[in-house]
Write a protein that holds these residues in place. Structure first.
Motif, PDB file in Angstrom:
ATOM      1  N   SER A  87       0.854  -1.195   0.000  1.00 12.79           N
ATOM      2  CA  SER A  87       0.000   0.000   0.000  1.00 12.79           C
ATOM      3  C   SER A  87       0.886   1.240   0.000  1.00 12.79           C
ATOM      4  N   ASP A  88       1.583   1.442  -1.105  1.00  5.55           N
ATOM      5  CA  ASP A  88       2.434   2.626  -1.274  1.00  5.55           C
ATOM      6  C   ASP A  88       3.467   2.796  -0.161  1.00  5.55           C
ATOM      7  N   TYR A  89       4.047   1.681   0.272  1.00  7.13           N
ATOM      8  CA  TYR A  89       5.109   1.668   1.285  1.00  7.13           C
ATOM      9  C   TYR A  89       4.643   2.123   2.670  1.00  7.13           C
ATOM     10  N   SER A  90       3.341   2.194   2.895  1.00 11.15           N
ATOM     11  CA  SER A  90       2.863   2.533   4.231  1.00 11.15           C
ATOM     12  C   SER A  90       3.113   1.366   5.179  1.00 11.15           C
ATOM     13  N   TYR A  91       3.277   1.695   6.453  1.00  9.19           N
ATOM     14  CA  TYR A  91       3.359   0.694   7.517  1.00  9.19           C
ATOM     15  C   TYR A  91       1.947   0.442   8.037  1.00  9.19           C
ATOM     16  N   LYS A  92       1.718  -0.778   8.521  1.00  7.65           N
ATOM     17  CA  LYS A  92       0.399  -1.116   9.044  1.00  7.65           C
ATOM     18  C   LYS A  92       0.540  -1.715  10.435  1.00  7.65           C
ATOM     19  N   PHE A  93      -0.212  -1.172  11.368  1.00  8.87           N
ATOM     20  CA  PHE A  93      -0.264  -1.696  12.730  1.00  8.87           C
ATOM     21  C   PHE A  93      -1.591  -2.426  12.883  1.00  8.87           C
ATOM     22  N   ARG A  94      -1.494  -3.755  13.082  1.00  9.58           N
ATOM     23  CA  ARG A  94      -2.687  -4.605  13.114  1.00  9.58           C
ATOM     24  C   ARG A  94      -2.978  -5.088  14.526  1.00  9.58           C
ATOM     25  N   PHE A  95      -4.269  -5.125  14.871  1.00  9.34           N
ATOM     26  CA  PHE A  95      -4.703  -5.582  16.185  1.00  9.34           C
ATOM     27  C   PHE A  95      -6.051  -6.295  16.032  1.00  9.34           C
ATOM     28  N   VAL A  96      -6.362  -7.130  17.020  1.00 10.02           N
ATOM     29  CA  VAL A  96      -7.687  -7.748  17.064  1.00 10.02           C
ATOM     30  C   VAL A  96      -8.201  -7.739  18.495  1.00 10.02           C
TER      31      VAL A  96
ATOM     32  N   ILE B 193     -11.468  -6.126  14.177  1.00  7.91           N
ATOM     33  CA  ILE B 193     -10.122  -6.129  13.600  1.00  7.91           C
ATOM     34  C   ILE B 193      -9.747  -4.681  13.305  1.00  7.91           C
ATOM     35  N   ILE B 194      -8.563  -4.297  13.761  1.00  8.21           N
ATOM     36  CA  ILE B 194      -8.122  -2.896  13.746  1.00  8.21           C
ATOM     37  C   ILE B 194      -6.840  -2.799  12.926  1.00  8.21           C
ATOM     38  N   LYS B 195      -6.799  -1.853  11.990  1.00  4.31           N
ATOM     39  CA  LYS B 195      -5.581  -1.683  11.179  1.00  4.31           C
ATOM     40  C   LYS B 195      -5.321  -0.198  10.960  1.00  4.31           C
ATOM     41  N   THR B 196      -4.161   0.257  11.431  1.00  2.00           N
ATOM     42  CA  THR B 196      -3.757   1.650  11.278  1.00  2.00           C
ATOM     43  C   THR B 196      -2.672   1.762  10.209  1.00  2.00           C
ATOM     44  N   PHE B 197      -2.845   2.712   9.301  1.00  2.00           N
ATOM     45  CA  PHE B 197      -1.885   2.970   8.232  1.00  2.00           C
ATOM     46  C   PHE B 197      -1.056   4.197   8.610  1.00  2.00           C
ATOM     47  N   ALA B 198       0.251   4.108   8.417  1.00  2.00           N
ATOM     48  CA  ALA B 198       1.134   5.185   8.856  1.00  2.00           C
ATOM     49  C   ALA B 198       2.408   5.196   8.013  1.00  2.00           C
ATOM     50  N   TYR B 199       3.115   6.330   8.054  1.00  2.00           N
ATOM     51  CA  TYR B 199       4.435   6.442   7.440  1.00  2.00           C
ATOM     52  C   TYR B 199       5.445   6.839   8.499  1.00  2.00           C
ATOM     53  N   PRO B 200       6.651   6.269   8.437  1.00  6.25           N
ATOM     54  CA  PRO B 200       7.685   6.663   9.409  1.00  6.25           C
ATOM     55  C   PRO B 200       8.186   8.067   9.118  1.00  6.25           C
ATOM     56  N   ILE B 201       8.651   8.739  10.136  1.00  5.82           N
ATOM     57  CA  ILE B 201       9.317  10.023   9.920  1.00  5.82           C
ATOM     58  C   ILE B 201      10.632   9.771   9.176  1.00  5.82           C
TER      59      ILE B 201
ATOM     60  N   LYS C 231      10.960  10.728   0.196  1.00  3.85           N
ATOM     61  CA  LYS C 231       9.920  10.145  -0.648  1.00  3.85           C
ATOM     62  C   LYS C 231       8.616  10.916  -0.459  1.00  3.85           C
ATOM     63  N   PHE C 232       7.808  10.916  -1.514  1.00  9.92           N
ATOM     64  CA  PHE C 232       6.516  11.603  -1.471  1.00  9.92           C
ATOM     65  C   PHE C 232       5.436  10.679  -2.026  1.00  9.92           C
ATOM     66  N   VAL C 233       4.224  10.816  -1.494  1.00 12.12           N
ATOM     67  CA  VAL C 233       3.093  10.070  -2.033  1.00 12.12           C
ATOM     68  C   VAL C 233       1.812  10.837  -1.753  1.00 12.12           C
TER      69      VAL C 233
ATOM     70  N   GLU D 179      -6.184  -1.274  -8.343  1.00 11.55           N
ATOM     71  CA  GLU D 179      -6.762   0.039  -8.600  1.00 11.55           C
ATOM     72  C   GLU D 179      -6.777   0.909  -7.347  1.00 11.55           C
ATOM     73  N   LEU D 180      -6.937   0.277  -6.167  1.00 16.91           N
ATOM     74  CA  LEU D 180      -7.012   1.009  -4.908  1.00 16.91           C
ATOM     75  C   LEU D 180      -5.727   0.834  -4.111  1.00 16.91           C
ATOM     76  N   SER D 181      -5.510   1.763  -3.177  1.00 16.63           N
ATOM     77  CA  SER D 181      -4.380   1.696  -2.230  1.00 16.63           C
ATOM     78  C   SER D 181      -3.029   1.709  -2.916  1.00 16.63           C
ATOM     79  N   ARG D 182      -2.962   2.286  -4.115  1.00 14.86           N
ATOM     80  CA  ARG D 182      -1.664   2.367  -4.783  1.00 14.86           C
ATOM     81  C   ARG D 182      -1.594   3.596  -5.665  1.00 14.86           C
ATOM     82  N   ASN D 183      -0.521   4.359  -5.512  1.00 18.90           N
ATOM     83  CA  ASN D 183      -0.174   5.443  -6.415  1.00 18.90           C
ATOM     84  C   ASN D 183       1.272   5.330  -6.889  1.00 18.90           C
ATOM     85  N   LEU D 184       2.051   4.497  -6.186  1.00 16.35           N
ATOM     86  CA  LEU D 184       3.458   4.308  -6.515  1.00 16.35           C
ATOM     87  C   LEU D 184       3.684   2.917  -7.102  1.00 16.35           C
ATOM     88  N   LYS D 185       4.762   2.758  -7.826  1.00 13.22           N
ATOM     89  CA  LYS D 185       5.183   1.432  -8.275  1.00 13.22           C
ATOM     90  C   LYS D 185       5.812   0.689  -7.101  1.00 13.22           C
TER      91      LYS D 185
END
Length: 341
Positions: A59-68, A92-100, A159-161, A319-325
């Motif tokens: 998903s465009d190099y995003s990090y995902k924090f998953r919980f249940v 089910i819980i999923k947070t999308f994030a980018y590192p600094i 990097k930018f997205v 088609e979804l969750s992607r803008n980068l190669k």
């Protein structure tokens, strides 16, 4: 104010969703669920279990924090190739994030969105929360959101997205099988890996079993599929694992791309259905003028790779969750197609 077709669609969706007494109206703020001891640092409460999966979706190099969160005195039922059968009341819980700065994750993350899947009497319900600029909370939003994000990569490059959180109606494009929304990741073959819990490293299946959160586990677990980025595994196995994780949620029987007759789930063995020398049903300009979805031995003549390389919204896949190669995956799939006979 004019009422558009889109607005009517949202209104009807949520009118049906929340009219049932079996499903309470969602909270306006993520913090109201009390899932986290420290919501900004994504440190969960003791009754919320963090986890990861072996082959995650790109998903465009995003990090995902998953919980249940599974209700007290309830347990999910184990399944190897399909999603665990979770009890009613599970979230089910999923947070999308980018590192600094990806070179030093201790510097923290920019949290973007948290998606919930809540199981009620009628199945799974998606709910989406968008994080505020202060990173103190996330607020309920049905219509999606767009973020302009930058971060420093492992190589020290900026990097930018343009990251797009989907609207709730779009969830079904990936999560719907046989007209029912369901989770994708938590299945036996994805979960039989180690996780670094607060008390140390432990196998996730063992941990869930010890916590009485998982039942019906076989004494001997089936062998895990390849990890797509593990260079010690065979190219063919890695490629199939990647395509299963990134494409098969749509490209399988009963899913949104069912009519394509082109399926990429791991248990598919028919080469024609896998796309070998298969012409697309209706690719339009998405075919790039190419004849076959997968042209064995000819990666640059294969529609599959053409669409992976594209960032044109009318061509690219997924088609979804992607803008980068996905720069690391493209050579893998190219080499795999080159080796096909």
């Amino acid at each position: 104010m004019a009422i558009t077709k889109n607005k009517i669609s949202f209104f009807l969706f949520f009118l049906i969703l929340f009219s049932s007494a079996s499903f309470a109206e969602p909270y306006k703020n993520l913090s109201e669920y009390n899932f986290f001891k420290d919501i900004k640092k994504q440190i969960p409460e003791d009754n919320v279990i963090p986890y990861k999966i072996a082959n995650p979706l790109f998903s465009d190099y995003s990090y995902k924090f998953r919980f249940v969160h599974i209700p007290e005195n309830k347990a999910a039922e184990y399944s190897y190739g399909s999603v665990f059968r979770f009890p009613i009341g599970t979230t089910i819980i999923k947070t999308f994030a980018y590192p600094i700065d990806e070179r030093n994750l201790e510097e923290g993350f920019k949290l973007l969105e948290t998606r919930l899947l809540v199981k009620n009497d009628f199945g799974w319900t998606p709910i989406s929360y968008i994080w505020n600029d202060e990173q103190t909370n996330a607020y309920l939003k049905y219509t999606g959101h767009t973020f302009n994000v930058s971060w420093i990569s492992e190589k020290g490059e900026e990097k930018f997205v343009r990251y797009r959180a989907p609207n709730v109606n779009q969830c079904k494009s990936c999560h719907e099988i046989n007209e029912k929304i369901q989770p994708i990741g938590p299945k036996g073959r994805n979960m039989n890996i180690n996780f670094n819990y607060k008390n140390g490293l432990k196998n996730q299946i063992d941990f869930w079993q010890e916590r009485k959160l998982l039942k019906s586990i076989p004494k001997i677990l089936e062998e895990n599929p390849a990890i797509w980025y593990d260079i010690n595994d065979k190219i063919s196995d890695r490629a199939r694992s990647y395509l299963d994780a990134n494409c098969a949620h749509c490209h399988q029987k009963g899913a949104s791309a069912n009519n394509s007759g082109f399926y990429l789930n791991l248990d598919e063995t028919n080469n024609s259905i896998l796309g070998f020398y298969k012409s697309p049903v209706a690719a339009g300009r998405g075919s790039g003028g190419l004849k076959y979805i997968i042209h064995p031995g000819e990666p640059n003549e294969s529609i599959l790779l053409y669409r992976m390389k594209s960032t044109d919204p009318g061509v690219m896949m997924p088609e979804l969750s992607r803008n980068l190669k996905h720069e690391e995956a493209i050579p893998l799939i190219s080499e795999w197609i080159s080796q096909l006979k």
